[in-house]
Design a protein around this motif. Sequence first.
Motif, PDB file in Angstrom:
ATOM      1  N   THR A  21      76.460  -8.153 -37.370  1.00  0.00           N
ATOM      2  CA  THR A  21      75.357  -7.536 -36.627  1.00  0.00           C
ATOM      3  C   THR A  21      75.059  -8.293 -35.337  1.00  0.00           C
ATOM      4  N   CYS A  22      75.276  -9.609 -35.324  1.00  0.00           N
ATOM      5  CA  CYS A  22      75.022 -10.377 -34.100  1.00  0.00           C
ATOM      6  C   CYS A  22      76.002  -9.977 -33.001  1.00  0.00           C
ATOM      7  N   GLN A  23      77.245  -9.670 -33.361  1.00  0.00           N
ATOM      8  CA  GLN A  23      78.235  -9.246 -32.360  1.00  0.00           C
ATOM      9  C   GLN A  23      77.883  -7.870 -31.795  1.00  0.00           C
ATOM     10  N   ALA A  24      77.448  -6.962 -32.668  1.00  0.00           N
ATOM     11  CA  ALA A  24      77.050  -5.631 -32.211  1.00  0.00           C
ATOM     12  C   ALA A  24      75.852  -5.732 -31.271  1.00  0.00           C
ATOM     13  N   LYS A  25      74.906  -6.588 -31.593  1.00  0.00           N
ATOM     14  CA  LYS A  25      73.730  -6.783 -30.745  1.00  0.00           C
ATOM     15  C   LYS A  25      74.137  -7.343 -29.386  1.00  0.00           C
ATOM     16  N   GLN A  26      75.042  -8.317 -29.365  1.00  0.00           N
ATOM     17  CA  GLN A  26      75.518  -8.892 -28.101  1.00  0.00           C
ATOM     18  C   GLN A  26      76.212  -7.830 -27.244  1.00  0.00           C
ATOM     19  N   ASP A  27      76.989  -6.961 -27.881  1.00  0.00           N
ATOM     20  CA  ASP A  27      77.660  -5.882 -27.144  1.00  0.00           C
ATOM     21  C   ASP A  27      76.637  -4.928 -26.524  1.00  0.00           C
ATOM     22  N   ARG A  28      75.614  -4.540 -27.283  1.00  0.00           N
ATOM     23  CA  ARG A  28      74.581  -3.645 -26.762  1.00  0.00           C
ATOM     24  C   ARG A  28      73.870  -4.274 -25.566  1.00  0.00           C
ATOM     25  N   GLU A  29      73.542  -5.546 -25.672  1.00  0.00           N
ATOM     26  CA  GLU A  29      72.860  -6.242 -24.581  1.00  0.00           C
ATOM     27  C   GLU A  29      73.741  -6.338 -23.337  1.00  0.00           C
ATOM     28  N   ARG A  30      75.026  -6.642 -23.537  1.00  0.00           N
ATOM     29  CA  ARG A  30      75.964  -6.736 -22.414  1.00  0.00           C
ATOM     30  C   ARG A  30      76.095  -5.390 -21.713  1.00  0.00           C
ATOM     31  N   LYS A  31      76.217  -4.317 -22.479  1.00  0.00           N
ATOM     32  CA  LYS A  31      76.351  -2.981 -21.896  1.00  0.00           C
ATOM     33  C   LYS A  31      75.082  -2.567 -21.165  1.00  0.00           C
ATOM     34  N   ALA A  32      73.917  -2.938 -21.698  1.00  0.00           N
ATOM     35  CA  ALA A  32      72.650  -2.613 -21.034  1.00  0.00           C
ATOM     36  C   ALA A  32      72.555  -3.329 -19.689  1.00  0.00           C
ATOM     37  N   ARG A  33      72.987  -4.587 -19.629  1.00  0.00           N
ATOM     38  CA  ARG A  33      72.978  -5.324 -18.360  1.00  0.00           C
ATOM     39  C   ARG A  33      73.904  -4.664 -17.343  1.00  0.00           C
ATOM     40  N   PHE A  34      75.073  -4.229 -17.787  1.00  0.00           N
ATOM     41  CA  PHE A  34      76.028  -3.554 -16.903  1.00  0.00           C
ATOM     42  C   PHE A  34      75.428  -2.259 -16.372  1.00  0.00           C
ATOM     43  N   ASP A  35      74.814  -1.461 -17.254  1.00  0.00           N
ATOM     44  CA  ASP A  35      74.257  -0.167 -16.852  1.00  0.00           C
ATOM     45  C   ASP A  35      73.131  -0.320 -15.830  1.00  0.00           C
ATOM     46  N   GLN A  36      72.369  -1.408 -15.893  1.00  0.00           N
ATOM     47  CA  GLN A  36      71.290  -1.628 -14.932  1.00  0.00           C
ATOM     48  C   GLN A  36      71.833  -1.822 -13.522  1.00  0.00           C
ATOM     49  N   LYS A  37      73.018  -2.404 -13.392  1.00  0.00           N
ATOM     50  CA  LYS A  37      73.612  -2.690 -12.085  1.00  0.00           C
ATOM     51  C   LYS A  37      74.448  -1.525 -11.554  1.00  0.00           C
ATOM     52  N   ARG A  38      74.848  -0.618 -12.429  1.00  0.00           N
ATOM     53  CA  ARG A  38      75.760   0.460 -12.054  1.00  0.00           C
ATOM     54  C   ARG A  38      75.041   1.525 -11.228  1.00  0.00           C
ATOM     55  N   PRO A  39      75.651   1.953 -10.102  1.00  0.00           N
ATOM     56  CA  PRO A  39      75.047   3.024  -9.303  1.00  0.00           C
ATOM     57  C   PRO A  39      74.991   4.330 -10.099  1.00  0.00           C
ATOM     58  N   SER A  40      74.128   5.226  -9.697  1.00  0.00           N
ATOM     59  CA  SER A  40      74.013   6.525 -10.362  1.00  0.00           C
ATOM     60  C   SER A  40      75.297   7.327 -10.170  1.00  0.00           C
ATOM     61  N   ALA A  41      75.458   8.362 -10.982  1.00  0.00           N
ATOM     62  CA  ALA A  41      76.642   9.215 -10.865  1.00  0.00           C
ATOM     63  C   ALA A  41      76.707   9.835  -9.469  1.00  0.00           C
TER      64      ALA A  41
END
Length: 122
Positions: A21-41
Motif C-alpha cells: 500500500t505504501c508503494q501505491a500511495k507513493q505512485d498516486r502522489e507522484r502522479k498528482a505532482r506531475f498532473d499539477q505541472k502539466r498544461p491543459s489539453a
Amino acid sequence: MARPPHLCSCGKIVAHGVRCTCQAKQDRERKARFDQKRPSARARGYNHEWQNARAEYLGYFPTCKICGSSANVVDHIRPHKGDDRLFWDSRNWQPLCTTCHNSIKQRQEKRSFTQPLGGYGS
C-alpha cells in the motif's frame, strides 16, 4: 508451488505479485505532482480543430490497430512534445481504442519505444 512473500522497503511483508500500500500511495502522489505541472489539453493543442481532424480520421480508420475493436483515440505514434509539425502530420497518427491506448501504448512510451504499432501511413 506458490512463490514466497517479499519484504517491502517500508518493512511490511507483502504477498508475491502484490504491491504494498505504501508503494501505491507513493505512485498516486507522484502522479498528482506531475498532473499539477502539466498544461491543459487545450494548451497542448487538443482544441476544436483537433477534434474535427480526429473525427474525420476515425471515420476513415474506425478500428484499433492493436486489437481490432472500435477505435476512439487518435494516437500520435511518435510523441509530438509540442512540435506542431509532428502533431498535425497524419502519417504519425494511428487509431486505437481507449484500452489499448491507456495500457499497451502508455507502457511502450514509458520505455521510450516510439516505433509504430502498425499504424496507417507508416
